[in-house]
Design a protein around this motif. Structure first.
Motif, PDB file in Angstrom:
ATOM      1  N   ASN A  86      -3.873   5.358  -6.377  1.00  0.00           N
ATOM      2  CA  ASN A  86      -3.816   4.255  -7.227  1.00  0.00           C
ATOM      3  C   ASN A  86      -2.453   4.442  -7.873  1.00  0.00           C
ATOM      4  O   ASN A  86      -2.510   5.170  -8.888  1.00  0.00           O
ATOM      5  CB  ASN A  86      -5.248   4.160  -8.023  1.00  0.00           C
ATOM      6  N   PRO A  87      -1.502   3.878  -7.493  1.00  0.00           N
ATOM      7  CA  PRO A  87      -0.253   4.042  -8.302  1.00  0.00           C
ATOM      8  C   PRO A  87      -0.159   3.656  -9.564  1.00  0.00           C
ATOM      9  O   PRO A  87       0.600   3.668 -10.504  1.00  0.00           O
ATOM     10  CB  PRO A  87       0.753   3.291  -7.296  1.00  0.00           C
ATOM     11  N   ALA A  88      -1.192   2.939 -10.071  1.00  0.00           N
ATOM     12  CA  ALA A  88      -1.254   1.972 -11.326  1.00  0.00           C
ATOM     13  C   ALA A  88      -1.977   2.911 -12.249  1.00  0.00           C
ATOM     14  O   ALA A  88      -1.833   2.662 -13.517  1.00  0.00           O
ATOM     15  CB  ALA A  88      -1.767   0.696 -11.061  1.00  0.00           C
ATOM     16  N   ALA A  89      -2.608   3.966 -11.907  1.00  0.00           N
ATOM     17  CA  ALA A  89      -3.410   4.778 -12.778  1.00  0.00           C
ATOM     18  C   ALA A  89      -2.755   5.281 -13.801  1.00  0.00           C
ATOM     19  O   ALA A  89      -3.209   5.682 -14.823  1.00  0.00           O
ATOM     20  CB  ALA A  89      -4.251   5.704 -11.784  1.00  0.00           C
ATOM     21  N   LEU A  90      -1.435   5.953 -13.335  1.00  0.00           N
ATOM     22  CA  LEU A  90      -0.751   6.673 -14.289  1.00  0.00           C
ATOM     23  C   LEU A  90       0.418   5.656 -15.072  1.00  0.00           C
ATOM     24  O   LEU A  90       1.312   6.114 -15.818  1.00  0.00           O
ATOM     25  CB  LEU A  90       0.116   7.912 -13.533  1.00  0.00           C
ATOM     26  N   LEU A  91       0.280   4.483 -14.960  1.00  0.00           N
ATOM     27  CA  LEU A  91       1.270   3.674 -15.738  1.00  0.00           C
ATOM     28  C   LEU A  91       1.113   3.918 -17.154  1.00  0.00           C
ATOM     29  O   LEU A  91      -0.013   3.947 -17.650  1.00  0.00           O
ATOM     30  CB  LEU A  91       1.077   2.046 -15.491  1.00  0.00           C
ATOM     31  N   PRO A  92       2.315   4.061 -18.027  1.00  0.00           N
ATOM     32  CA  PRO A  92       2.062   4.080 -19.524  1.00  0.00           C
ATOM     33  C   PRO A  92       1.729   3.011 -20.163  1.00  0.00           C
ATOM     34  O   PRO A  92       1.765   1.728 -19.625  1.00  0.00           O
ATOM     35  CB  PRO A  92       3.721   4.410 -20.049  1.00  0.00           C
ATOM     36  N   THR A  93       0.619   3.003 -21.166  1.00  0.00           N
ATOM     37  CA  THR A  93       0.174   2.059 -21.892  1.00  0.00           C
ATOM     38  C   THR A  93       1.331   1.405 -22.559  1.00  0.00           C
ATOM     39  O   THR A  93       2.307   1.877 -22.781  1.00  0.00           O
ATOM     40  CB  THR A  93      -0.893   2.301 -22.740  1.00  0.00           C
ATOM     41  N   VAL A  94       1.368   0.032 -23.052  1.00  0.00           N
ATOM     42  CA  VAL A  94       2.260  -0.638 -23.606  1.00  0.00           C
ATOM     43  C   VAL A  94       1.762  -1.079 -24.973  1.00  0.00           C
ATOM     44  O   VAL A  94       0.966  -1.972 -25.056  1.00  0.00           O
ATOM     45  CB  VAL A  94       2.761  -1.930 -22.807  1.00  0.00           C
ATOM     46  N   PRO A  95       2.240  -0.332 -26.034  1.00  0.00           N
ATOM     47  CA  PRO A  95       1.818  -0.677 -27.375  1.00  0.00           C
ATOM     48  C   PRO A  95       2.506  -2.162 -27.727  1.00  0.00           C
ATOM     49  O   PRO A  95       3.483  -2.538 -27.559  1.00  0.00           O
ATOM     50  CB  PRO A  95       2.322   0.312 -28.415  1.00  0.00           C
ATOM     51  N   VAL A  96       1.559  -2.924 -28.484  1.00  0.00           N
ATOM     52  CA  VAL A  96       2.159  -4.075 -29.038  1.00  0.00           C
ATOM     53  C   VAL A  96       2.036  -4.243 -30.255  1.00  0.00           C
ATOM     54  O   VAL A  96       1.067  -3.957 -31.078  1.00  0.00           O
ATOM     55  CB  VAL A  96       1.057  -5.359 -28.405  1.00  0.00           C
ATOM     56  N   TRP A 108       0.776  -1.226   0.063  1.00  0.00           N
ATOM     57  CA  TRP A 108       0.085   0.105   0.094  1.00  0.00           C
ATOM     58  C   TRP A 108       0.855   1.276   0.029  1.00  0.00           C
ATOM     59  O   TRP A 108       0.193   2.268   0.022  1.00  0.00           O
ATOM     60  CB  TRP A 108      -1.011   0.144   1.225  1.00  0.00           C
ATOM     61  N   SER A 109       2.140   0.841   0.036  1.00  0.00           N
ATOM     62  CA  SER A 109       3.015   2.374  -0.084  1.00  0.00           C
ATOM     63  C   SER A 109       3.708   2.439  -1.440  1.00  0.00           C
ATOM     64  O   SER A 109       4.694   3.134  -1.534  1.00  0.00           O
ATOM     65  CB  SER A 109       3.887   2.288   1.277  1.00  0.00           C
ATOM     66  N   VAL A 110       3.443   1.532  -2.188  1.00  0.00           N
ATOM     67  CA  VAL A 110       3.930   1.455  -3.526  1.00  0.00           C
ATOM     68  C   VAL A 110       3.726   2.499  -4.313  1.00  0.00           C
ATOM     69  O   VAL A 110       2.522   3.088  -4.457  1.00  0.00           O
ATOM     70  CB  VAL A 110       3.784   0.111  -4.202  1.00  0.00           C
ATOM     71  N   THR A 111       4.467   3.209  -5.167  1.00  0.00           N
ATOM     72  CA  THR A 111       4.316   4.367  -5.929  1.00  0.00           C
ATOM     73  C   THR A 111       4.253   3.945  -7.430  1.00  0.00           C
ATOM     74  O   THR A 111       4.822   3.255  -7.787  1.00  0.00           O
ATOM     75  CB  THR A 111       5.514   5.561  -5.425  1.00  0.00           C
ATOM     76  N   VAL A 112       3.919   5.269  -8.048  1.00  0.00           N
ATOM     77  CA  VAL A 112       3.855   5.026  -9.539  1.00  0.00           C
ATOM     78  C   VAL A 112       5.371   4.903 -10.118  1.00  0.00           C
ATOM     79  O   VAL A 112       5.557   4.056 -10.923  1.00  0.00           O
ATOM     80  CB  VAL A 112       3.137   6.137 -10.381  1.00  0.00           C
ATOM     81  N   ASP A 113       6.236   5.368  -9.360  1.00  0.00           N
ATOM     82  CA  ASP A 113       7.602   5.577  -9.901  1.00  0.00           C
ATOM     83  C   ASP A 113       8.260   3.889  -9.822  1.00  0.00           C
ATOM     84  O   ASP A 113       8.922   3.437 -10.678  1.00  0.00           O
ATOM     85  CB  ASP A 113       8.472   6.678  -9.100  1.00  0.00           C
TER      86      ASP A 113
END
Length: 271
Positions: A92-102, A48-53
């Motif tokens: 929500n630290p995953a909300a800003l994760l970049p999308t991954v194009p395939v 619960w303390s994980v960051t987006v970085d």
């Protein structure tokens, strides 16, 4: 109240229970759990303390394929969306994760010489695995859970009830030799194992790869089936149903056009 429990295992178990309540198949639960346990080992600390970085650094691991990177990102987004909505973490630290194009894939069917090489080298168990991939187009996970109760007789011959991705099932007509080999096995899983009663998809893939020459794999045998099935009738919809794809566009990435079709197209352009 925000939960500050420093216990990834408890958090992952609760999330997987939530997914199971929504009817997610066992294969999905296994994959998602594997992803989050990998995150726990690499990121550590309090979930619960994980960051987006921290998550961005994790997703930046070199050497991963775009497909694998996107799959793990999907698990992270699902986990932290659930955790945030249920009050387990403040943000929500995953909300800003970049999308991954395939990148769009191209058909890569294993050549007939590679298939013959595998059939000549395989023992009886691996031979059946290779046959299910090459003559039925089954995925590794689908081969792993083949069971005697799924081999049934239809008006046109023997068929196999295939347990596919997302809990979907499809009925696959069997070539005579594969049907004979399956029916000769004892009742139960075709490929028994110690986990859940059958071999894991990863182990199935490893056994098939061992008898194929480099660089061919179980998945390229699935491409081989798609290509051969399309050449038989030029019916892409039929191939889509046989492979268990939800989109024809996906099937096109598995199906190599026959050389004669390409040649006729070129010749048709000649005035």
């Amino acid at each position: 109240m925000v939960n500050t429990c420093n216990d990834w295992d408890t958090a992952i178990a609760s999330w997987l229970g939530w997914l199971a309540a929504g009817g997610r198949p066992k294969t999905t639960l296994t994959l998602r759990g594997y992803h989050l346990r990998r995150v726990a080992r690499n990121v550590g600390g309090d979930p619960w303390s994980v960051t987006v970085d921290m998550l961005t650094d994790f997703l930046g691991e070199p050497g991963w394929s775009p497909e694998y990177r996107r799959s793990i990102r999907s698990s992270l987004v699902s986990f932290y969306t659930w955790a945030h909505a249920s009050g387990r973490c403040r943000a929500n630290p995953a909300a800003l994760l970049p999308t991954v194009p395939v990148p769009a894939g191209v058909p890569r069917p294993a050549p007939e010489a590679a298939l013959r090489h595998a059939l000549e080298r395989a023992d009886a168990r691996t031979l059946l695995m290779v046959s299910l991939a090459a003559y039925g187009g089954l995925r590794r996970a689908e081969i792993a859970v083949v069971h005697s109760r799924d081999v049934v007789k239809s008006l046109d011959g023997w068929v196999l009830r295939v347990h596919g991705k997302g809990g979907k099932t499809r009925m696959l007509p069997l070539v005579d030799e594969v049907a004979r080999r399956l029916r000769a096995l004892p009742e139960g899983y075709a490929f028994p194992g110690r986990i859940d009663g059958h071999l894991s998809p990863a182990h199935v893939g490893k056994l098939i790869s061992r008898v194929l020459p480099d660089p061919w794999t179980a998945h390229t045998l699935r491409h081989r089936f798609a290509t051969a099935a399309y050449r038989a009738d030029r019916d892409l919809i039929a191939v889509q149903q046989l492979l268990g794809h939800s989109s024809v566009a996906t099937t096109q990435r598995y199906t190599a056009l026959p050389d004669d079709a390409l040649r006729r197209a070129v010749m048709g352009a000649v005035a």
